[in-house]
Scaffold this motif. Structure first.
Motif, mmCIF file in Angstrom:
data_model
loop_
_atom_site.group_PDB
_atom_site.id
_atom_site.type_symbol
_atom_site.label_atom_id
_atom_site.label_comp_id
_atom_site.label_asym_id
_atom_site.label_seq_id
_atom_site.Cartn_x
_atom_site.Cartn_y
_atom_site.Cartn_z
ATOM 1 N N LEU A 4 0.858 -1.174 0.000
ATOM 2 C CA LEU A 4 0.000 0.000 0.000
ATOM 3 C C LEU A 4 0.901 1.233 0.000
ATOM 4 N N ALA A 5 1.010 1.885 -1.143
ATOM 5 C CA ALA A 5 1.950 3.000 -1.294
ATOM 6 C C ALA A 5 1.318 4.328 -0.876
ATOM 7 N N ASN A 6 2.185 5.289 -0.597
ATOM 8 C CA ASN A 6 1.784 6.658 -0.238
ATOM 9 C C ASN A 6 0.879 6.701 0.995
ATOM 10 N N GLN A 7 1.105 5.771 1.914
ATOM 11 C CA GLN A 7 0.332 5.725 3.149
ATOM 12 C C GLN A 7 1.310 5.632 4.326
ATOM 13 N N THR A 8 1.058 6.421 5.362
ATOM 14 C CA THR A 8 1.941 6.424 6.527
ATOM 15 C C THR A 8 1.138 6.250 7.809
ATOM 16 N N LEU A 9 1.487 5.223 8.573
ATOM 17 C CA LEU A 9 0.850 4.984 9.869
ATOM 18 C C LEU A 9 1.561 5.793 10.941
ATOM 19 N N LEU A 10 0.798 6.515 11.751
ATOM 20 C CA LEU A 10 1.370 7.224 12.883
ATOM 21 C C LEU A 10 1.300 6.310 14.099
#
Length: 272
Positions: A4-10
């Motif tokens: 899953l690209a361009n996704q960032t988990l905080l």
């Protein structure tokens, strides 16, 4: 495995559990190498569109291209579901989604008592969930129930102890909370309840350590010396963990010794 690209988990960097599973997403290829980021390292731009309060309670997944955010269980479903679409379909069913959401909240609001760690006080942002009394009391009740049933089974493996009962073990487990709370009366309610959560996590941990002996005993006859030795080792591990948590919580060290005192008093009560 699809990424899953361009996704960032905080994630909460002070939560070992959060760090473990978000790192697992990156290592497994579910997220790209920039797929996770500490909540404390949010940029000023990201702070403008991320709900900081909600993100502290529910893990946030940032779409870095669209500048949109998904929260909580929906974030995890989106990450896992991209690689395993069938999981996303099952999770989309309303009753299933509701159960998953409640389970997620149960863990998230209690993560600081399930696996506590020292907070890095120098950070401008702190990923600390709201203190939710409902989920904290549910966790205490859950741990109390598991502890009661495991101790009931284990006590009956020790021949020198009087035959146990569910009621006796429940009273002893709950009595420990009451006994320890007596030494915290000068503190506020939140501190006492928070300590009770940590106290019951230690008890739950001890119960899980005892569980293999209970299971194994269903198939083979375990020697009494091993049963007693395993129990003694479990108590030592629990004491060390309780002592560690007291230090993290910045509470009086004597609580670890009253913890031992209660167990001695309980044993004397049982024997008499």
């Amino acid at each position: 495995m699809k990424t899953l690209a361009n996704q960032t988990l905080l994630y909460d960097e002070d939560c070992p559990l959060c760090s473990l599973y978000t790192n697992g997403f990156v290592k497994s290829g579910m997220l790209d190498e920039n797929g996770r980021k500490s909540y404390c390292q949010l940029s000023a731009e990201e702070e403008d569109f991320v709900d900081l309060k909600r993100a502290a309670n529910e893990i946030a997944l940032i779409d870095t291209a669209a500048k949109t955010v998904t929260y909580g269980i929906d974030s995890l479903i989106k990450v896992i579901g991209f690689s395993f679409p069938w999981i996303e379909k099952i999770a989309a069913v309303k009753p299933v989604h509701l159960i998953l959401k409640k389970l997620y909240s149960f863990v998230s609001y209690n993560r600081k008592v399930i696996i506590p760690a020292n907070t890095k006080e120098g950070n401008k942002l702190q990923c600390i969930p709201d203190f939710n009394y409902k989920y904290r009391f549910l966790f205490i009740g859950f741990a109390l129930t598991i502890t009661t049933f495991v101790l009931f089974g284990y006590s009956n493996l020790i021949p020198n102890l009087p035959k146990s009962s569910i009621l006796r073990e429940a009273v002893l487990a709950f009595g420990q909370i009451v006994f320890q709370s007596l030494f915290l009366l000068k503190f506020d309610k939140k501190t006492i309840v928070n300590y009770a959560g940590n106290l019951m996590t230690v008890s739950l941990m001890g119960s899980l350590i005892l569980l293999p002996i209970l299971i194994l005993n269903q198939f083979v006859n375990i020697p009494e010396t091993l049963i007693l030795g395993w129990f003694g080792g479990t108590v030592f591990i629990m004491f060390a963990e309780h002592f560690r948590r007291i230090k993290i919580l910045k509470l009086p060290f004597y609580l670890s010794y009253t913890w031992i005192l209660y167990r001695i008093l309980a044993l004397l009560l049982i024997l008499n």
